[in-house]
Design a protein around this motif. Sequence first.
Motif, PDB file in Angstrom:
ATOM      1  N   TYR A 251     -27.708 -11.346   2.568  1.00 53.22           N
ATOM      2  CA  TYR A 251     -27.888 -10.043   1.923  1.00 53.22           C
ATOM      3  C   TYR A 251     -26.566  -9.405   1.505  1.00 53.22           C
ATOM      4  N   GLY A 252     -25.459 -10.029   1.885  1.00 58.97           N
ATOM      5  CA  GLY A 252     -24.149  -9.504   1.492  1.00 58.97           C
ATOM      6  C   GLY A 252     -23.689  -8.343   2.327  1.00 58.97           C
ATOM      7  N   LYS A 253     -24.450  -7.980   3.368  1.00 57.35           N
ATOM      8  CA  LYS A 253     -24.089  -6.867   4.250  1.00 57.35           C
ATOM      9  C   LYS A 253     -24.989  -6.933   5.476  1.00 57.35           C
ATOM     10  N   THR A 254     -24.682  -6.115   6.480  1.00 51.96           N
ATOM     11  CA  THR A 254     -25.522  -6.060   7.661  1.00 51.96           C
ATOM     12  C   THR A 254     -26.864  -5.427   7.298  1.00 51.96           C
ATOM     13  N   PRO A 255     -27.973  -6.099   7.563  1.00 57.50           N
ATOM     14  CA  PRO A 255     -29.285  -5.517   7.253  1.00 57.50           C
ATOM     15  C   PRO A 255     -29.486  -4.168   7.941  1.00 57.50           C
ATOM     16  N   LEU A 256     -30.314  -3.318   7.363  1.00 61.46           N
ATOM     17  CA  LEU A 256     -30.502  -1.950   7.840  1.00 61.46           C
ATOM     18  C   LEU A 256     -31.383  -1.908   9.092  1.00 61.46           C
ATOM     19  N   PRO A 257     -30.993  -1.141  10.125  1.00 64.26           N
ATOM     20  CA  PRO A 257     -31.783  -1.036  11.359  1.00 64.26           C
ATOM     21  C   PRO A 257     -33.211  -0.585  11.074  1.00 64.26           C
ATOM     22  N   GLY A 258     -34.154  -1.245  11.750  1.00 64.58           N
ATOM     23  CA  GLY A 258     -35.560  -0.890  11.632  1.00 64.58           C
ATOM     24  C   GLY A 258     -36.267  -1.499  10.438  1.00 64.58           C
ATOM     25  N   ARG A 259     -35.523  -1.907   9.446  1.00 66.19           N
ATOM     26  CA  ARG A 259     -36.133  -2.488   8.264  1.00 66.19           C
ATOM     27  C   ARG A 259     -36.525  -3.936   8.516  1.00 66.19           C
ATOM     28  N   THR A 260     -37.588  -4.408   7.857  1.00 59.15           N
ATOM     29  CA  THR A 260     -38.063  -5.776   8.017  1.00 59.15           C
ATOM     30  C   THR A 260     -37.658  -6.614   6.812  1.00 59.15           C
ATOM     31  N   TYR A 261     -37.075  -7.785   7.097  1.00 55.83           N
ATOM     32  CA  TYR A 261     -36.612  -8.699   6.055  1.00 55.83           C
ATOM     33  C   TYR A 261     -37.346 -10.039   6.210  1.00 55.83           C
ATOM     34  N   ILE A 262     -37.818 -10.579   5.094  1.00 56.86           N
ATOM     35  CA  ILE A 262     -38.536 -11.857   5.099  1.00 56.86           C
ATOM     36  C   ILE A 262     -37.782 -12.924   4.308  1.00 56.86           C
ATOM     37  N   SER A 263     -37.210 -12.541   3.187  1.00 55.44           N
ATOM     38  CA  SER A 263     -36.392 -13.418   2.356  1.00 55.44           C
ATOM     39  C   SER A 263     -35.552 -12.521   1.470  1.00 55.44           C
ATOM     40  N   ARG A 264     -34.611 -13.129   0.723  1.00 62.04           N
ATOM     41  CA  ARG A 264     -33.777 -12.315  -0.143  1.00 62.04           C
ATOM     42  C   ARG A 264     -34.524 -11.990  -1.446  1.00 62.04           C
TER      43      ARG A 264
END
Length: 264
Positions: A251-264
Amino acid sequence: MRVWALPLALIALAACVTYSVAQRRSAEPPEIVPMRPVSVDPVVLAKRLVSMQAGWPRSRKFDCARIKCVALTFDDGPGEHTGRLLDLLRARDVRATFFVIGQMVAADKGGLITRRIVEDGHEIGNHSWSHPPLAALSHEAVRRELKHTEDIVEQVTGVRMRVMRPPYGSTDDDVAAETRREGLAQILWNVDTFDWRDRVAAKVAKRAGEAKPGSIVLLHDIHRSTVDAVPAMLDTLTKKGYTFVTVSELYGKTPLPGRTYISR
């Protein structure tokens, strides 16, 4: 409203079930074995703390909007096969993300494998203390599962984790709220190798090799067959022009707390 890993639930989370509010409130929290101090070389830890202050994980810049990136992720360790996996990744200069279980870190004698994950430049994430379905637990039990693992990993490595993966993909609005409070982003996946079910290296490598640009691939370093699959998996994806990155690099940065990520 309970949220089960969005559309991913239809294809990868068949074992998961949705729990009602009443069930959540009445659910017995898992027994958490008291955390005992882990023997850590103070010189090694001091070096890790200096590195952490300079920024961790060591940043490599990739523009995954322009190049073909894939994030390999390994759950449930560290285990008896993790050291061999780290050898294979180091030989190919590949970085991955490891979602560790607190009890496994506690069982890692001297924290040697856990520290090596960090020292080899991999990203380390929280996979709970005892691997329960978090959406079945009370708020306090979820907090304990995450906090105990955060504390022991920081004790062993000097690193405060910024990503987590809910066991079984079991998450909902309440779990998201707890991860937000703990400063953790929820990382799911869009490629399931089913390596926990099919302990055949060739099958695991083939499924991983079907990743698309921006994919997050689910693997488990506790299985010998998964580690056996890694060389062929890396060969296939390398021939297809992929760059191997950690989740944060994807993602080019630290993912945001609490947010859900599945793919780019």
